[in-house]
Design a protein around this motif. Sequence first.
Motif, PDB file in Angstrom:
ATOM      1  N   ILE A   1      59.421 -62.330 -12.146  1.00 31.56           N
ATOM      2  CA  ILE A   1      59.199 -61.602 -13.393  1.00 31.56           C
ATOM      3  C   ILE A   1      60.374 -60.672 -13.676  1.00 31.56           C
ATOM      4  O   ILE A   1      60.853 -60.553 -14.810  1.00 31.56           O
ATOM      5  CB  ILE A   1      57.886 -60.799 -13.324  1.00 31.56           C
ATOM      6  CG1 ILE A   1      56.692 -61.749 -13.172  1.00 31.56           C
ATOM      7  CG2 ILE A   1      57.728 -59.917 -14.553  1.00 31.56           C
ATOM      8  CD1 ILE A   1      56.483 -62.682 -14.338  1.00 31.56           C
ATOM      9  N   ARG A   2      60.867 -60.037 -12.632  1.00 29.24           N
ATOM     10  CA  ARG A   2      62.007 -59.136 -12.791  1.00 29.24           C
ATOM     11  C   ARG A   2      63.236 -59.885 -13.290  1.00 29.24           C
ATOM     12  O   ARG A   2      63.932 -59.446 -14.217  1.00 29.24           O
ATOM     13  CB  ARG A   2      62.292 -58.458 -11.453  1.00 29.24           C
ATOM     14  CG  ARG A   2      63.454 -57.453 -11.493  1.00 29.24           C
ATOM     15  CD  ARG A   2      64.755 -58.099 -11.075  1.00 29.24           C
ATOM     16  NE  ARG A   2      65.836 -57.131 -11.064  1.00 29.24           N
ATOM     17  CZ  ARG A   2      67.122 -57.432 -11.214  1.00 29.24           C
ATOM     18  NH1 ARG A   2      67.496 -58.693 -11.399  1.00 29.24           N
ATOM     19  NH2 ARG A   2      68.049 -56.497 -11.192  1.00 29.24           N
ATOM     20  N   ASN A   3      63.527 -61.041 -12.699  1.00 26.98           N
ATOM     21  CA  ASN A   3      64.724 -61.778 -13.091  1.00 26.98           C
ATOM     22  C   ASN A   3      64.609 -62.383 -14.480  1.00 26.98           C
ATOM     23  O   ASN A   3      65.607 -62.503 -15.190  1.00 26.98           O
ATOM     24  CB  ASN A   3      65.024 -62.871 -12.057  1.00 26.98           C
ATOM     25  CG  ASN A   3      65.781 -62.331 -10.848  1.00 26.98           C
ATOM     26  OD1 ASN A   3      66.459 -61.309 -10.924  1.00 26.98           O
ATOM     27  ND2 ASN A   3      65.668 -63.012  -9.719  1.00 26.98           N
ATOM     28  N   LEU A   4      63.396 -62.784 -14.887  1.00 22.74           N
ATOM     29  CA  LEU A   4      63.220 -63.289 -16.246  1.00 22.74           C
ATOM     30  C   LEU A   4      63.436 -62.164 -17.261  1.00 22.74           C
ATOM     31  O   LEU A   4      64.116 -62.352 -18.278  1.00 22.74           O
ATOM     32  CB  LEU A   4      61.830 -63.893 -16.409  1.00 22.74           C
ATOM     33  CG  LEU A   4      61.507 -64.470 -17.792  1.00 22.74           C
ATOM     34  CD1 LEU A   4      62.471 -65.596 -18.146  1.00 22.74           C
ATOM     35  CD2 LEU A   4      60.070 -64.972 -17.855  1.00 22.74           C
ATOM     36  N   ALA A   5      62.861 -60.993 -16.988  1.00 23.63           N
ATOM     37  CA  ALA A   5      63.070 -59.846 -17.877  1.00 23.63           C
ATOM     38  C   ALA A   5      64.546 -59.470 -17.927  1.00 23.63           C
ATOM     39  O   ALA A   5      65.092 -59.138 -18.990  1.00 23.63           O
ATOM     40  CB  ALA A   5      62.229 -58.660 -17.406  1.00 23.63           C
ATOM     41  N   ASN A   6      65.204 -59.539 -16.783  1.00 21.66           N
ATOM     42  CA  ASN A   6      66.630 -59.231 -16.735  1.00 21.66           C
ATOM     43  C   ASN A   6      67.443 -60.224 -17.556  1.00 21.66           C
ATOM     44  O   ASN A   6      68.395 -59.834 -18.245  1.00 21.66           O
ATOM     45  CB  ASN A   6      67.109 -59.268 -15.277  1.00 21.66           C
ATOM     46  CG  ASN A   6      68.598 -59.032 -15.147  1.00 21.66           C
ATOM     47  OD1 ASN A   6      69.099 -57.934 -15.368  1.00 21.66           O
ATOM     48  ND2 ASN A   6      69.331 -60.084 -14.788  1.00 21.66           N
ATOM     49  N   LEU A   7      67.072 -61.509 -17.510  1.00 23.81           N
ATOM     50  CA  LEU A   7      67.764 -62.524 -18.305  1.00 23.81           C
ATOM     51  C   LEU A   7      67.695 -62.188 -19.789  1.00 23.81           C
ATOM     52  O   LEU A   7      68.710 -62.234 -20.503  1.00 23.81           O
ATOM     53  CB  LEU A   7      67.144 -63.900 -18.041  1.00 23.81           C
ATOM     54  CG  LEU A   7      67.497 -65.034 -19.006  1.00 23.81           C
ATOM     55  CD1 LEU A   7      68.991 -65.275 -19.036  1.00 23.81           C
ATOM     56  CD2 LEU A   7      66.747 -66.302 -18.632  1.00 23.81           C
ATOM     57  N   ILE A   8      66.499 -61.823 -20.261  1.00 22.63           N
ATOM     58  CA  ILE A   8      66.338 -61.492 -21.686  1.00 22.63           C
ATOM     59  C   ILE A   8      67.154 -60.254 -22.042  1.00 22.63           C
ATOM     60  O   ILE A   8      67.805 -60.190 -23.087  1.00 22.63           O
ATOM     61  CB  ILE A   8      64.849 -61.268 -22.008  1.00 22.63           C
ATOM     62  CG1 ILE A   8      64.024 -62.475 -21.617  1.00 22.63           C
ATOM     63  CG2 ILE A   8      64.671 -60.953 -23.492  1.00 22.63           C
ATOM     64  CD1 ILE A   8      64.500 -63.771 -22.188  1.00 22.63           C
ATOM     65  N   GLU A   9      67.115 -59.272 -21.161  1.00 27.33           N
ATOM     66  CA  GLU A   9      67.852 -58.032 -21.430  1.00 27.33           C
ATOM     67  C   GLU A   9      69.354 -58.267 -21.431  1.00 27.33           C
ATOM     68  O   GLU A   9      70.079 -57.768 -22.309  1.00 27.33           O
ATOM     69  CB  GLU A   9      67.483 -56.991 -20.374  1.00 27.33           C
ATOM     70  CG  GLU A   9      68.188 -55.655 -20.567  1.00 27.33           C
ATOM     71  CD  GLU A   9      67.794 -54.629 -19.517  1.00 27.33           C
ATOM     72  OE1 GLU A   9      68.342 -53.520 -19.546  1.00 27.33           O
ATOM     73  OE2 GLU A   9      66.947 -54.956 -18.654  1.00 27.33           O
ATOM     74  N   GLN A  10      69.847 -59.035 -20.462  1.00 28.07           N
ATOM     75  CA  GLN A  10      71.286 -59.249 -20.334  1.00 28.07           C
ATOM     76  C   GLN A  10      71.852 -60.091 -21.472  1.00 28.07           C
ATOM     77  O   GLN A  10      72.981 -59.864 -21.903  1.00 28.07           O
ATOM     78  CB  GLN A  10      71.589 -59.930 -18.994  1.00 28.07           C
ATOM     79  CG  GLN A  10      71.317 -59.075 -17.771  1.00 28.07           C
ATOM     80  CD  GLN A  10      72.335 -57.970 -17.575  1.00 28.07           C
ATOM     81  OE1 GLN A  10      73.505 -58.108 -17.944  1.00 28.07           O
ATOM     82  NE2 GLN A  10      71.905 -56.857 -17.000  1.00 28.07           N
ATOM     83  N   THR A  11      71.090 -61.077 -21.940  1.00 25.97           N
ATOM     84  CA  THR A  11      71.614 -62.005 -22.944  1.00 25.97           C
ATOM     85  C   THR A  11      71.125 -61.716 -24.355  1.00 25.97           C
ATOM     86  O   THR A  11      71.632 -62.300 -25.313  1.00 25.97           O
ATOM     87  CB  THR A  11      71.230 -63.454 -22.587  1.00 25.97           C
ATOM     88  OG1 THR A  11      69.802 -63.583 -22.572  1.00 25.97           O
ATOM     89  CG2 THR A  11      71.787 -63.830 -21.220  1.00 25.97           C
ATOM     90  N   ASP A  12      70.106 -60.845 -24.497  1.00 25.99           N
ATOM     91  CA  ASP A  12      69.594 -60.435 -25.807  1.00 25.99           C
ATOM     92  C   ASP A  12      69.144 -61.641 -26.636  1.00 25.99           C
ATOM     93  O   ASP A  12      69.535 -61.815 -27.788  1.00 25.99           O
ATOM     94  CB  ASP A  12      70.670 -59.646 -26.566  1.00 25.99           C
ATOM     95  CG  ASP A  12      70.096 -58.875 -27.741  1.00 25.99           C
ATOM     96  OD1 ASP A  12      68.907 -58.493 -27.685  1.00 25.99           O
ATOM     97  OD2 ASP A  12      70.828 -58.661 -28.737  1.00 25.99           O
ATOM     98  N   CYS A  13      68.308 -62.483 -25.997  1.00 22.09           N
ATOM     99  CA  CYS A  13      67.828 -63.703 -26.654  1.00 22.09           C
ATOM    100  C   CYS A  13      66.328 -63.636 -26.918  1.00 22.09           C
ATOM    101  O   CYS A  13      65.581 -62.920 -26.237  1.00 22.09           O
ATOM    102  CB  CYS A  13      68.106 -64.922 -25.767  1.00 22.09           C
ATOM    103  SG  CYS A  13      69.842 -65.403 -25.695  1.00 22.09           S
TER     104      CYS A  13
END
Length: 425
Positions: free
Chosen positions: A110-122
């Motif tokens: 869950i942490r890494n998925l949230a991080n993906l959205i935050e990092q790439t702004d998608c």
Amino acid sequence: MEYCKRCVYPANAKPGIILDDDGICSGCRSFESRTTLKEQVDWASREKMFRKILTEAAEKQRAKGNPYDCIIPVSGGKDSTYQVYVVKEKYGLNPLLVSYNHTFNTPLGIRNLANLIEQTDCNLVRYSTAPGSAIRIAKYMLKLVGDVTWHYHAGIMTFPMRAAVQHDVPLVVWGEEGFSELVGMYNDDDFVEFTKKKRQEHSMRGFEPEDLLQRDDCPLTRYDLAPFFYPSDEDLERVGVRGIYMSNFLPWDGRDQAEFVINNLNFATAPERERTFNTYAKLDDIHANGLHDYLKYLKFGYGRATDDASNEVRHGRMTREQAIDMVEKHDHVRPFDLDLFLEASGMTEDELLAMIEPMRDPSIWAKNDAGEWVTKDSVANHRNEDGVEEARIPMIENARPFLHSPPSDDERSNFFEKQSHYVLL
């Protein structure tokens, strides 16, 4: 049992492996061929092909006013994090991210998925299966094919295609094809694309949801199986859906990608694992490297450590002897998440083992005088047999087979603690 003289795969490896006259497996031979081919392939030309596919897709989508240029299936893992970064940052596309939530999540996932959205702004579309449905499917598919994560594989390989039809986005960009790396099923020059047939054979265990509903013993409903119904041919043709693999166009090494997202995109690894030494792959599903992999061991006598160690040997980052040590340490370990599944499903361990018993491969498993299942052989018995030295490949200088994200704060040490329950969202 025969074992590859270069890596540590057994002859009964799935979905199918072949040992040649030198005792080297088809996975190693395919990797060897692809390594040679990579030196010959005009990757600049392939990158231009990839750029052209993406550019044309974006132009068509923007011409019809669609906000999404392509779809990228994501789990928040190292591969999908890398895919999104490349497509958005390098090629300038606006992808719609699509994720299937199997409900067997880890806090780290869950942490890494949230991080993906935050990092790439998608933007992200995420389908969450009802937790009761997930347990019912897991119990039934355990009985049918010996797999508690069928719904996870079915979901991630189906829901993105449904989303492509729903949102009128023809291009779906996957990462690595996968089976080429393990057992040598395809070569880089095959340009394999995603198809319903490939999905059915390798992710669905041969069963579509329609097949399950026709079985007299199936307790599942259309509601349970809703996200797994593949779009009709008519809908796919109307939208023009096409699934491509990024690894056909760009050089691909999962470990290199992992190191990139760790260093540049705040991706977090697990501190340690029970059933493998690899700390950066398969982090989102608590059962992927646990119960799911343990069931593979109970059926075929090998597990994830064999997969990961063979990959490291082929890349020249681990000797065969080191790989055998990893297999001996990890492949047989009973995972803690087995207890979590037993509690959630209302099953006993004896009931689970009874379901698996007829699926055990007799070429590697046998009962001893006490009626206990034991393995007939192990790769550890084949350390120094004839042909091993001849099959050996050179080690890469200063190779690092173990990879971790830096422990930047106390939170990371708690990401992969032994869970007492599933993390639904």
